[in-house]
Design an enzyme around this catalytic site. Structure first.
Site, PDB file in Angstrom:
ATOM      1  N   ASN A 176     101.932   7.174  61.668  1.00  0.00           N
ATOM      2  CA  ASN A 176     103.263   7.762  61.533  1.00  0.00           C
ATOM      3  C   ASN A 176     104.108   7.283  62.711  1.00  0.00           C
ATOM      4  OD1 ASN A 176     105.522   9.365  61.337  1.00  0.00           O
ATOM      5  ND2 ASN A 176     104.472  11.278  61.872  1.00  0.00           N
ATOM      6  N   LYS A 199     107.196   7.732  63.273  1.00  0.00           N
ATOM      7  CA  LYS A 199     108.297   8.651  63.610  1.00  0.00           C
ATOM      8  C   LYS A 199     109.601   7.850  63.809  1.00  0.00           C
ATOM      9  CE  LYS A 199     104.858  11.643  65.615  1.00  0.00           C
ATOM     10  NZ  LYS A 199     104.574  12.763  66.474  1.00  0.00           N
ATOM     11  N   HIS A 237     105.465  17.423  57.838  1.00  0.00           N
ATOM     12  CA  HIS A 237     105.079  17.212  59.237  1.00  0.00           C
ATOM     13  C   HIS A 237     105.642  18.351  60.082  1.00  0.00           C
ATOM     14  CE1 HIS A 237     104.750  15.491  63.216  1.00  0.00           C
ATOM     15  NE2 HIS A 237     103.855  14.665  62.717  1.00  0.00           N
ATOM     16  N   GLU A 239     107.078  18.382  62.797  1.00  0.00           N
ATOM     17  CA  GLU A 239     108.414  18.119  63.346  1.00  0.00           C
ATOM     18  C   GLU A 239     109.490  18.398  62.307  1.00  0.00           C
ATOM     19  OE1 GLU A 239     107.489  14.183  64.774  1.00  0.00           O
ATOM     20  OE2 GLU A 239     106.136  15.085  66.244  1.00  0.00           O
ATOM     21  N   GLU A 292      96.982  19.064  61.218  1.00  0.00           N
ATOM     22  CA  GLU A 292      97.526  18.650  62.510  1.00  0.00           C
ATOM     23  C   GLU A 292      97.886  19.896  63.322  1.00  0.00           C
ATOM     24  OE1 GLU A 292      99.280  14.470  62.333  1.00  0.00           O
ATOM     25  OE2 GLU A 292     100.821  15.780  61.546  1.00  0.00           O
ATOM     26  N   GLY A 349     101.044  14.846  70.046  1.00  0.00           N
ATOM     27  CA  GLY A 349     101.806  14.205  71.127  1.00  0.00           C
ATOM     28  C   GLY A 349     101.570  14.811  72.492  1.00  0.00           C
ATOM     29  N   SER A 359      96.933  13.686  68.746  1.00  0.00           N
ATOM     30  CA  SER A 359      96.394  12.945  69.894  1.00  0.00           C
ATOM     31  C   SER A 359      95.078  12.241  69.579  1.00  0.00           C
ATOM     32  CB  SER A 359      96.255  13.870  71.113  1.00  0.00           C
ATOM     33  OG  SER A 359      97.523  14.376  71.470  1.00  0.00           O
TER      34      SER A 359
HETATM   35  C1  PEP Z   1     101.633  13.093  64.378  1.00  0.00           C
HETATM   36  O1  PEP Z   1     102.774  13.299  64.770  1.00  0.00           O
HETATM   37  O2  PEP Z   1     101.386  13.093  63.161  1.00  0.00           O
HETATM   38  C2  PEP Z   1     100.612  12.855  65.381  1.00  0.00           C
HETATM   39  C3  PEP Z   1      99.370  13.051  65.043  1.00  0.00           C
HETATM   40  O3  PEP Z   1     101.045  12.461  66.614  1.00  0.00           O
HETATM   41  P1  PEP Z   1     100.123  12.052  67.871  1.00  0.00           P
HETATM   42  O4  PEP Z   1      99.007  11.195  67.344  1.00  0.00           O
HETATM   43  O5  PEP Z   1     101.025  11.310  68.783  1.00  0.00           O
HETATM   44  O6  PEP Z   1      99.607  13.319  68.466  1.00  0.00           O
END
Ligand code: PEP
Length: 251
Positions: free
Chosen positions: A9, A11, A96, A98, A168, A174, A214
């Site tokens: 992703n 973003k 997601h 976000e 998630e 992040g 992460s």
């Molecule tokens: C995400 O935003 O879907 C995600 C998993 O981000 P990150 O891997 O940076 O934690």
């Protein structure tokens, strides 16, 4: 049959030329890696979808990060599922954290978006996950259950075949604070059991459940070794071909 998937992703990152370059680099790395255990998906920003699709071969598929809840009409700035389908896009990320947090997308809106995507023949990567306070007060099972029930359980068993779940935990996205493999496996097993309660054990066993938060080239192997973790949705580490391919080859 359950599929393993690693999806990147991107973003709101990368200018167009940078995105095309990254897609080319990922494509070369995937080709070099030979036979893979997982499907590889990249989800660039809307504007990049067409050019990025041209930059990859048939071992990398391209997904959108979002789609509109409505089919068409006076919705300035929106992109419909049908437009995505017409551009050759096979799947879309919906829900997601976000989108839920910054754009106020509720379970009801996400259910509508999912309906739009499925009706246009797209596969859906549907994101769920608890916030830190909900983890700390032990409510995480209730949260993920209600996100699945409210966002997805109106679907028929046939429609369900085009759903991938991405668990998630918001506190892990992040932040560099990955869920431990035991924490992730616990929730993935619970999600699968929840799906079995609605659609039956065979459908639950066939459902791909990704972990996101992460996940990187160093921790992916341990996470993917868990029986109910079928790959990852990757944010930060998907922006570098070398890191991303390290995750793709971690099975
Ligand atoms: C995400 O935003 O879907 C995600 C998993 O981000 P990150 O891997 O940076 O934690």
């Amino acid at each position: 049959m359950r599929k393993y998937i690693v999806a990147g992703n991107w973003k709101m990152n990368k200018r167009l030329s940078e995105g095309v370059r990254l897609a080319e680099e990922i494509n070369v790395a995937v080709e070099k890696a030979g036979a893979l255990k997982c499907d590889v998906v990249i989800a660039p920003p809307f504007l990049h979808l067409t050019e990025v699709s041209k930059a990859v071969g048939n071992k990398v598929s391209v997904a959108a990060q979002n789609c509109a809840a409505e089919a068409s009409g006076a919705y300035t700035g929106e992109v419909s599922a049908s437009m995505l389908q017409s551009a050759g896009i096979a799947s879309v990320i919906i829900g997601h954290s976000e989108r839920r947090t910054f754009y106020g997308e509720t379970d009801a809106v996400l259910a509508k978006k999912t309906g739009q995507a499925l009706s246009c023949g797209l596969k859906v990567i549907f994101c769920i996950g608890e916030e830190l306070s909900q983890r700390d007060n032990g409510r995480y099972f209730d949260i993920v259950k209600s996100q699945i029930e409210n966002g997805l359980f109106h679907l028929s068993a046939d429609e369900w075949k085009n759903i991938v779940i991405a668990y998630e935990p918001v506190w892990a996205i992040g932040t560099g604070r990955t869920a431990t493999s035991a924490q992730a496996q616990e929730v993935h097993a619970f999600i699968r059991q929840t799906i079995a309660g609605k659609y039956g054990q065979p459908s639950a066993d066939d459902t791909t459940i990704l972990y996101g938060g992460s996940c990187n080239e160093n921790n992916a192997k341990e996470l993917f070794a868990q029986p109910d973790i079928d790959g990852g949705l990757i944010g930060g580490a998907s922006l570098t071909a070398e890191k991303f391919i390290g995750i793709v080859t971690a099975f």
